[in-house]
Design an enzyme around this catalytic site. Structure first.
Site, PDB file in Angstrom:
ATOM      1  N   ARG A 157      24.281  38.328  11.944  1.00 17.10           N
ATOM      2  CA  ARG A 157      24.724  39.757  12.067  1.00 17.10           C
ATOM      3  C   ARG A 157      25.996  39.968  12.379  1.00 17.10           C
ATOM      4  O   ARG A 157      26.516  39.185  13.324  1.00 17.10           O
ATOM      5  CB  ARG A 157      23.655  40.599  13.001  1.00 17.10           C
ATOM      6  CG  ARG A 157      22.369  40.408  12.614  1.00 17.10           C
ATOM      7  CD  ARG A 157      21.579  41.927  12.555  1.00 17.10           C
ATOM      8  NE  ARG A 157      22.533  42.777  11.795  1.00 17.10           N
ATOM      9  CZ  ARG A 157      22.952  44.217  12.083  1.00 17.10           C
ATOM     10  NH1 ARG A 157      22.271  44.616  13.098  1.00 17.10           N
ATOM     11  NH2 ARG A 157      23.680  44.818  11.378  1.00 17.10           N
ATOM     12  N   HIS A 200      24.951  48.867  19.668  1.00 20.34           N
ATOM     13  CA  HIS A 200      23.905  49.741  19.383  1.00 20.34           C
ATOM     14  C   HIS A 200      24.139  51.048  20.337  1.00 20.34           C
ATOM     15  O   HIS A 200      24.327  50.966  21.446  1.00 20.34           O
ATOM     16  CB  HIS A 200      22.447  49.236  19.830  1.00 20.34           C
ATOM     17  CG  HIS A 200      22.095  48.031  18.841  1.00 20.34           C
ATOM     18  ND1 HIS A 200      21.345  48.035  17.894  1.00 20.34           N
ATOM     19  CD2 HIS A 200      22.273  46.783  19.268  1.00 20.34           C
ATOM     20  CE1 HIS A 200      21.140  46.650  17.102  1.00 20.34           C
ATOM     21  NE2 HIS A 200      21.731  46.011  18.180  1.00 20.34           N
ATOM     22  N   TYR A 212      21.650  38.142  23.434  1.00 20.85           N
ATOM     23  CA  TYR A 212      21.225  39.414  24.265  1.00 20.85           C
ATOM     24  C   TYR A 212      20.456  38.859  25.613  1.00 20.85           C
ATOM     25  O   TYR A 212      19.829  37.628  25.591  1.00 20.85           O
ATOM     26  CB  TYR A 212      20.040  40.003  23.503  1.00 20.85           C
ATOM     27  CG  TYR A 212      20.660  41.012  22.450  1.00 20.85           C
ATOM     28  CD1 TYR A 212      21.158  42.131  22.705  1.00 20.85           C
ATOM     29  CD2 TYR A 212      20.761  40.484  21.157  1.00 20.85           C
ATOM     30  CE1 TYR A 212      21.584  42.986  21.556  1.00 20.85           C
ATOM     31  CE2 TYR A 212      21.154  41.335  19.908  1.00 20.85           C
ATOM     32  CZ  TYR A 212      21.647  42.447  20.413  1.00 20.85           C
ATOM     33  OH  TYR A 212      21.965  43.539  19.354  1.00 20.85           O
ATOM     34  N   TYR A 256      25.471  36.932  15.807  1.00 21.71           N
ATOM     35  CA  TYR A 256      24.233  36.161  15.897  1.00 21.71           C
ATOM     36  C   TYR A 256      23.394  35.823  14.938  1.00 21.71           C
ATOM     37  O   TYR A 256      23.268  36.790  13.973  1.00 21.71           O
ATOM     38  CB  TYR A 256      23.530  36.538  17.269  1.00 21.71           C
ATOM     39  CG  TYR A 256      23.031  38.013  16.959  1.00 21.71           C
ATOM     40  CD1 TYR A 256      21.999  38.170  16.333  1.00 21.71           C
ATOM     41  CD2 TYR A 256      23.696  39.258  17.695  1.00 21.71           C
ATOM     42  CE1 TYR A 256      21.245  39.667  16.207  1.00 21.71           C
ATOM     43  CE2 TYR A 256      23.283  40.456  17.361  1.00 21.71           C
ATOM     44  CZ  TYR A 256      22.124  40.679  16.695  1.00 21.71           C
ATOM     45  OH  TYR A 256      21.402  42.152  16.288  1.00 21.71           O
ATOM     46  N   HIS A 284      28.205  43.927  16.614  1.00 24.60           N
ATOM     47  CA  HIS A 284      27.959  45.523  16.776  1.00 24.60           C
ATOM     48  C   HIS A 284      27.565  45.690  18.267  1.00 24.60           C
ATOM     49  O   HIS A 284      27.147  44.774  18.861  1.00 24.60           O
ATOM     50  CB  HIS A 284      26.953  45.675  15.709  1.00 24.60           C
ATOM     51  CG  HIS A 284      25.538  45.116  15.776  1.00 24.60           C
ATOM     52  ND1 HIS A 284      25.613  43.675  15.542  1.00 24.60           N
ATOM     53  CD2 HIS A 284      24.439  45.495  16.469  1.00 24.60           C
ATOM     54  CE1 HIS A 284      24.078  43.407  15.546  1.00 24.60           C
ATOM     55  NE2 HIS A 284      23.478  44.478  16.249  1.00 24.60           N
TER      56      HIS A 284
END
Length: 256
Positions: free
Chosen positions: A174, A179, A125, A164, A177
């Site tokens: 994870r 959000h 991120y 990640y 995906h």
């Protein structure tokens, strides 16, 4: 000793088995996960433990909770295209993600603000708290927004995010995906959820996704590849509808 993936797997399996036995015995479907789902360790520390407090009309700030949120003039031409927001193109597999926002009766929900945020193709991120050793992409911030049209449809162009690591347990990863955030008529009506990609091998290891113990509800979080949404020599297409309520509701992080 630090928790291992095997430790988490055992906890997940036990909770899944307990739910399946309860369903076999006639218990109702649980469309949303428990807020204190133990394998997701931080949920034990931050889930609400007191009943909700109603905000009544005597609060002078109440008027701010029912005013308009965003309008069409707040959305620019490139907000929904995360690959055009910088001087160069981001690295990664370009994708189109589209779907409809629907109510419990399958009717389109028009003019609603849909926001997304995600990791880049390397699984990182653009945020100061994300310091794991994956490269940042100077041409990808990972945020976008759009308004649903008259058919309740939204569409984003982006890159497929990478998996990640996170620190729930040793070797925790994870699945890829995106959000999603949805607004109604006020900020108090904000709903947040996550969209996943089909056939991800990390599904079985992720306690956040597995906290949705009902298989049909869990499957509703996974987008479908739609070849008709794919654009020749440009992007692959994924379709994902979001249902706000009822038996086909999409899981929302607040548990509604």
């Amino acid at each position: 000793m630090a928790l291992t993936q095997s430790d988490i797997d055992v906890e997940v399996a036990d909770l899944q088995s307990a739910y399946d036995k309860a369903r076999a015995g006639g218990a109702p479907v649980q469309h949303h996960p428990a807020r204190d789902y133990a394998p997701y360790r931080s949920s034990l520390l931050r889930h609400p433990q007191q009943p909700l407090v109603a905000v009544n009309g005597g609060d002078p700030e109440t008027v701010e909770l029912s005013g308009p949120v965003f309008g069409a003039t707040d959305i620019t031409d490139i907000d929904q295209d995360l690959t055009r927001q910088h001087a160069g193109e981001p690295l990664g597999e370009r994708i189109t993600v589209s779907g409809r926002l629907l109510d419990s009766d399958g009717r389109p929900v028009r003019g609603q603000l849909v926001e997304i945020w995600q990791a880049n193709a390397s699984g990182r991120y653009a945020h100061l708290r994300d310091q794991h050793p994956a490269p940042l992409d100077p041409n990808f911030t990972g945020v976008g927004r759009t308004l649903t049209d008259d058919q309740g449809r939204y569409s984003f162009t982006t890159v497929k995010p990478g998996a990640y690591p996170w620190r729930n347990h040793t070797n925790a990863w994870r699945p890829a995906h995106i959000h999603f955030s949805l607004f109604g008529d006020a900020f108090t009506q904000r709903l947040v959820t996550q969209m996943y990609f089909p056939n991800d091998p990390l599904f079985r290891y992720d306690p956040i996704l597995r906290s949705v113990t009902d298989e049909s509800a869990r499957n509703r979080l996974v987008a479908a590849y739609n070849h008709d949404l794919s654009q020749p020599e440009f992007s692959l297409g994924y379709e994902w509808d979001i249902v706000l309520d009822g038996p086909s509701a999409t899981w929302i992080e607040e548990g509604r």
